[in-house]
Design a protein around this motif. Structure first.
Motif, mmCIF file in Angstrom:
data_model
loop_
_atom_site.group_PDB
_atom_site.id
_atom_site.type_symbol
_atom_site.label_atom_id
_atom_site.label_comp_id
_atom_site.label_asym_id
_atom_site.label_seq_id
_atom_site.Cartn_x
_atom_site.Cartn_y
_atom_site.Cartn_z
ATOM 1 N N GLY A 196 35.002 53.747 66.060
ATOM 2 C CA GLY A 196 34.592 52.080 66.251
ATOM 3 C C GLY A 196 33.052 52.077 66.736
ATOM 4 N N LEU A 197 32.833 52.999 68.063
ATOM 5 C CA LEU A 197 31.627 52.882 68.691
ATOM 6 C C LEU A 197 30.409 53.232 67.840
ATOM 7 C CD1 LEU A 197 30.939 52.240 71.620
ATOM 8 C CD2 LEU A 197 31.038 54.490 72.295
ATOM 9 N N ILE A 198 30.693 54.408 67.095
ATOM 10 C CA ILE A 198 29.644 54.757 66.400
ATOM 11 C C ILE A 198 29.040 53.606 65.054
ATOM 12 C CG2 ILE A 198 28.802 56.559 64.607
ATOM 13 C CD1 ILE A 198 30.224 58.727 66.277
ATOM 14 N N GLY A 199 30.532 53.266 64.421
ATOM 15 C CA GLY A 199 30.132 52.262 63.459
ATOM 16 C C GLY A 199 29.377 50.949 63.933
ATOM 17 N N LEU A 223 34.535 46.552 73.448
ATOM 18 C CA LEU A 223 35.890 46.687 73.342
ATOM 19 C C LEU A 223 36.223 48.332 73.250
ATOM 20 C CD1 LEU A 223 38.561 45.051 73.085
ATOM 21 C CD2 LEU A 223 37.889 44.947 70.329
ATOM 22 N N ASN A 224 35.262 48.595 72.438
ATOM 23 C CA ASN A 224 35.525 50.235 72.411
ATOM 24 C C ASN A 224 35.366 50.991 73.356
ATOM 25 O OD1 ASN A 224 36.132 50.927 69.139
ATOM 26 N ND2 ASN A 224 34.699 49.387 69.196
ATOM 27 N N ILE A 225 34.334 50.710 74.401
ATOM 28 C CA ILE A 225 34.480 51.468 75.568
ATOM 29 C C ILE A 225 35.607 51.095 76.396
ATOM 30 C CG2 ILE A 225 32.992 51.353 77.771
ATOM 31 C CD1 ILE A 225 30.465 50.758 76.062
ATOM 32 N N LEU A 226 35.970 49.865 76.583
ATOM 33 C CA LEU A 226 37.345 49.673 77.135
ATOM 34 C C LEU A 226 38.262 50.597 76.453
ATOM 35 C CD1 LEU A 226 38.995 48.101 79.129
ATOM 36 C CD2 LEU A 226 39.399 46.226 77.192
ATOM 37 N N TYR A 227 38.675 50.678 75.390
ATOM 38 C CA TYR A 227 39.586 51.573 74.629
ATOM 39 C C TYR A 227 39.384 53.175 75.135
ATOM 40 C CZ TYR A 227 41.142 47.960 71.367
ATOM 41 O OH TYR A 227 41.498 46.842 70.863
ATOM 42 N N ILE A 228 38.252 53.483 75.229
ATOM 43 C CA ILE A 228 37.787 54.747 75.720
ATOM 44 C C ILE A 228 38.413 54.901 77.465
ATOM 45 C CG2 ILE A 228 36.065 56.352 76.389
ATOM 46 C CD1 ILE A 228 34.660 55.522 73.895
ATOM 47 N N LEU A 253 39.502 59.080 69.926
ATOM 48 C CA LEU A 253 39.038 59.476 68.363
ATOM 49 C C LEU A 253 38.767 57.876 67.764
ATOM 50 C CD1 LEU A 253 41.180 62.336 67.413
ATOM 51 C CD2 LEU A 253 38.769 62.252 68.353
ATOM 52 N N ILE A 254 39.850 56.972 67.649
ATOM 53 C CA ILE A 254 39.588 55.623 67.099
ATOM 54 C C ILE A 254 38.318 54.964 67.605
ATOM 55 C CG2 ILE A 254 40.584 53.666 66.578
ATOM 56 C CD1 ILE A 254 43.188 55.101 66.281
ATOM 57 N N SER A 255 38.353 55.062 69.061
ATOM 58 C CA SER A 255 37.188 54.396 69.748
ATOM 59 C C SER A 255 35.664 54.856 69.370
ATOM 60 C CB SER A 255 37.650 54.454 71.180
ATOM 61 O OG SER A 255 38.705 54.052 71.691
ATOM 62 N N LEU A 305 40.562 49.417 59.302
ATOM 63 C CA LEU A 305 41.909 49.695 58.540
ATOM 64 C C LEU A 305 42.912 50.438 59.634
ATOM 65 C CD1 LEU A 305 43.523 49.639 55.960
ATOM 66 C CD2 LEU A 305 42.558 51.834 55.347
ATOM 67 N N ILE A 306 42.363 51.394 60.302
ATOM 68 C CA ILE A 306 43.124 52.156 61.151
ATOM 69 C C ILE A 306 43.628 51.346 62.112
ATOM 70 C CG2 ILE A 306 43.101 53.939 62.949
ATOM 71 C CD1 ILE A 306 41.254 55.482 61.098
ATOM 72 N N LEU A 307 42.661 50.344 62.770
ATOM 73 C CA LEU A 307 43.056 49.482 63.909
ATOM 74 C C LEU A 307 44.000 48.537 63.257
ATOM 75 C CD1 LEU A 307 41.988 49.471 66.811
ATOM 76 C CD2 LEU A 307 40.595 47.641 66.214
ATOM 77 N N PHE A 308 44.068 48.103 62.366
ATOM 78 C CA PHE A 308 44.926 47.016 61.703
ATOM 79 C C PHE A 308 46.325 47.460 61.594
ATOM 80 C CE2 PHE A 308 46.842 44.628 58.062
ATOM 81 C CZ PHE A 308 47.186 43.352 58.849
ATOM 82 N N LEU A 309 46.439 48.886 61.234
ATOM 83 C CA LEU A 309 47.830 49.502 61.424
ATOM 84 C C LEU A 309 48.346 49.921 62.527
ATOM 85 C CD1 LEU A 309 47.102 52.057 58.250
ATOM 86 C CD2 LEU A 309 48.281 50.167 58.190
#
Length: 215
Positions: free
Chosen positions: A62-65, A15-20, A57-59, A79-83
């Motif tokens: 999330g990717l590292i996490g 999902l985060n790769i898709l966001y990138i 930056l958000i992706s 938290l950021i993604l929910f906002l």
């Protein structure tokens, strides 16, 4: 097992790769639009670039996490993604709920804000003069071009008066609102899926890790 730790990790990573990828597409569109002069409104270019950079930056967060199963990074990512989900969902619903009268009011505010050069481009492209009947005769430039296929209402020698631009722009404006609302609604649900996956993945134990190391 698809509901296990590995499946959640892979799904969140994908999902985060898709966001990138989406972020790079946004940046590419902004750069191409600026370089080819397809978009002359610099705030629009800046907004698209900002969205692309923030999404990257958000992706990455999330990717590292997701890869390291880092509890703190996953918490802030969630938290950021929910906002973002709340903001984007609200904006998307507002775009889809805007009626014709509200669209015209917003478009008229934008028409009064932009410069004469952009107004002239719109009038030349759509073969119209002014935004509506109340302000049609106040617009210079393209409206006064004698080589046009139509001419202003105030021209006494005109046999083919130009219509105002709002009726011609109505379908385009409505399509833009509906398209932005639909795309925003779709991506807001992908963000909600990301939040759900993060909550689930964060509460799962890594079978390869020391149980005492899990927070």
């Amino acid at each position: 097992m698809c509901g296990g730790f590995t499946c959640s990790k892979n799904a969140l990573t994908a999902l985060n790769i898709l966001y990138i990828v989406v972020a790079f597409i946004l940046i590419g569109v902004a750069v191409y639009g600026r370089a080819s002069a397809l978009v002359t409104n610099l705030p629009i270019i800046g907004g698209i670039l900002a969205c692309g950079v923030i999404l990257i930056l958000i992706s990455i967060l999330g990717l590292i996490g997701a890869v390291k199963h880092h509890q703190v990074l996953l918490f802030f990512y969630m938290l950021i993604l929910f906002l973002l989900f709340l903001i984007q969902f609200s904006i998307a619903c507002a775009c889809l709920a805007v009626n014709t009268e509200q669209q015209e009011q917003l478009a008229e505010q934008g028409w009064r804000t932009v410069g004469n050069e952009l107004r002239a481009k719109v009038e030349e492209t759509f073969h119209c003069c002014g935004f509506n009947d109340t302000i049609s005769e106040k617009d210079p430039l393209a409206c006064n071009d004698r080589n046009r296929t139509c001419c202003p209402f105030s021209d006494p020698e005109c046999n083919n008066p130009c219509p105002s631009c709002m009726p011609k722009l109505q379908s385009t404006i409505d399509y833009a609102f509906k398209l932005c609302g639909s795309i925003g609604l779709f991506f807001s649900f992908t963000e909600f899926v990301g939040v759900w996956l993060t909550v689930r993945y964060r509460n799962q134990k890594d079978p390869r890790a020391n149980p005492s190391a899990f927070l």
